[in-house]
Scaffold this active site. Sequence first.
Site, PDB file in Angstrom:
ATOM      1  N   HIS A   1       6.904 -35.714  -5.313  1.00  0.00           N
ATOM      2  CA  HIS A   1       6.632 -35.375  -4.040  1.00  0.00           C
ATOM      3  C   HIS A   1       5.251 -35.958  -3.740  1.00  0.00           C
ATOM      4  CE1 HIS A   1      10.384 -33.463  -3.005  1.00  0.00           C
ATOM      5  NE2 HIS A   1      10.368 -33.195  -4.403  1.00  0.00           N
TER       6      HIS A   1
ATOM      7  N   HIS B   1      14.005 -28.010 -18.476  1.00  0.00           N
ATOM      8  CA  HIS B   1      13.275 -28.944 -17.624  1.00  0.00           C
ATOM      9  C   HIS B   1      11.786 -28.979 -18.313  1.00  0.00           C
ATOM     10  CE1 HIS B   1      12.053 -31.680 -14.343  1.00  0.00           C
ATOM     11  NE2 HIS B   1      13.372 -31.227 -13.661  1.00  0.00           N
TER      12      HIS B   1
ATOM     13  N   ASP C   1      20.870 -34.787  -8.662  1.00  0.00           N
ATOM     14  CA  ASP C   1      22.337 -35.276  -9.072  1.00  0.00           C
ATOM     15  C   ASP C   1      22.956 -34.217 -10.020  1.00  0.00           C
ATOM     16  OD1 ASP C   1      21.891 -38.452  -8.549  1.00  0.00           O
ATOM     17  OD2 ASP C   1      20.061 -37.630  -8.642  1.00  0.00           O
TER      18      ASP C   1
END
Length: 389
Positions: free
Chosen positions: A17, A104, A340
Amino acid sequence: MSTFGKAFRVTTYGESHCKSVGCIIDGVPPGLALSENDIQVQLTRRRPGQSNLTTPRNEKDRVAIESGCEFGYTLGTPICLTVQNQDQRPHDYSETDFYPRPSHADWTYLQKYGVKASSGGGRSSARETIGRVAGGAVAEKYLSEVYGVEIVAFVSSVGAIDMPTSAEGMSGPEFQKLLSTITREQVDQNTVRCPDQETADRMQEEILACSREKNSTGGIVTCVIRNAPVGLGEPCFDKLEAMLAHAMLSIPATKGFEVGSGFSGTRLKGSEHNDAFESDANGGLRTRTNHSGGIQGGISNGESIYFRVAFKPPATISQDQQTATYAGQEGVLAARGRHDPCVVPRAVPIVETMAALTIMDAVMQQNARSATSAKLKPVPAELKGIKPV
């Protein structure tokens, strides 16, 4: 590090971002006709929001060539490629200030650097792959124009759903026939990017079901490289399959790599697995079978190079997950954001362009050796280590 390659070097930059993402390419040969349109094709195939199977993040991913080109041709100087991040929503990730997302990179990045990106996956996000795809598209154009190299990847499995030809293994005759003829146009005929339509329909239903359940699933991308020059690869530690493995396993969410017959080849006897030689039409040799996947002794042999890459289920899901905070207190993470449910349809161009970067780097290294050697007197035929029968 953030640089891939030795002679053809691509350095990527950017987080999920930040204001922009992209790359700097060093080593592009001068005189290559190049425009943004040459690069945009693969970026458009990779971009988010292209179907109901992907994240709804709306990014056009329009590339700009900032340097290294003039009047439509490369100058041989570093090429800077940039893509603006336009649909940024860092506030979607405020919960990661308290919880590291399971599987993650939040926790490992914090442990490694002592700081992490406050939003999204930072450098572990798929946004980082924009620079790889842009750089690989430049490599692809050179390889196609000079050598006729064709690189085609496709989705061969999603979850437990496999293409029928995959069941016999990559070196089976039906799968080999597919690898010799498959085109990107065939791959892109459906949003899953599986060339078998019946299987693609089942895969699509599986991905949509995961999306409805706020869950995710993994899959496998198969890739073939046709017309690669003979002699690529730098034994012993930079064998061509080792460099392809390096390239593929550096892609986010990858967990496995196999080349040629791969793991299924371990079930064969040597007499079944060996690729016998025969004369080709040009006075050289080729192999009757291709269990080796186009690479022998770490060096390309002129046959098609093929491999598979395994992608795990995306780590960020929107289901509540019982886990722990950074402070070690038990709690429930309710992740938000746009993700996704399965990455493999968008991973296809990433695999292709990373393959192109690997082959391009190997070509330039081999060409440097050949050009340097050509200035010496030829080695006498009787000293080359071969004798006529």
